[in-house]
Design a protein around this motif. Structure first.
Motif: not given
Length: 142
Positions: A101-103, A121-123, A93-94
């Motif tokens: 991620a959103v960009r 975000v799942v990385e 949740a950083d």
């Protein structure tokens, strides 16, 4: 410890930029697979795939429960053309990682992803790429 990155052909990279839906397969705590449709981004330069989701979503909980050994598969298909990205996943949740991620999602899909209050975000650190179109690329240590 060096991080392996995957070299993939340009045609595969291009396929992975198309605004398609994929399936993400994670493992439930009892070991059974959980498959869900997702939108994602893939950064070939770093070998990192990203999926935004809610922290409470089953896929995020599965990855979190798997700890540092959580292995997932992300598969994008279009007819008989497909690419599967496999690797270890983490959930974060950083704020900086979420913004990135959103960009990337917004660029790929030309619209921002849903923005629930518990967005994470799942990385996925991609370690294996499977595709009948280009063969299996070689892993290279970075």
């Amino acid at each position: 410890m060096s991080r392996a990155t995957v070299e993939i052909p340009a045609t595969t990279r291009a396929f992975l930029t198309r605004p398609r839906t994929a399936t993400l397969t994670t493992l439930r705590p009892d070991g059974t697979p959980h498959v869900t449709p997702v939108r994602f981004t893939f950064d070939a330069a770093t070998g990192l795939a990203r999926v935004t989701t809610r922290a409470g979503a089953r896929k995020a909980r599965n990855v979190a429960a798997g700890g540092p050994t959580a292995w997932v598969a992300l598969c994008q298909a279009d007819g008989f053309c497909w690419v599967t990205l496999e690797g270890r996943a983490t959930v974060t949740a950083d704020p900086g990682r979420l913004a990135d991620a959103v960009r990337r999602y917004t660029v790929r899909y030309r619209a921002a992803p849903p923005a629930p209050p518990d967005l994470v975000v799942v990385e996925i650190a991609v370690e294996r790429v499977l595709s009948p179109n280009d063969g299996i690329p070689v892993l290279k240590a970075k």
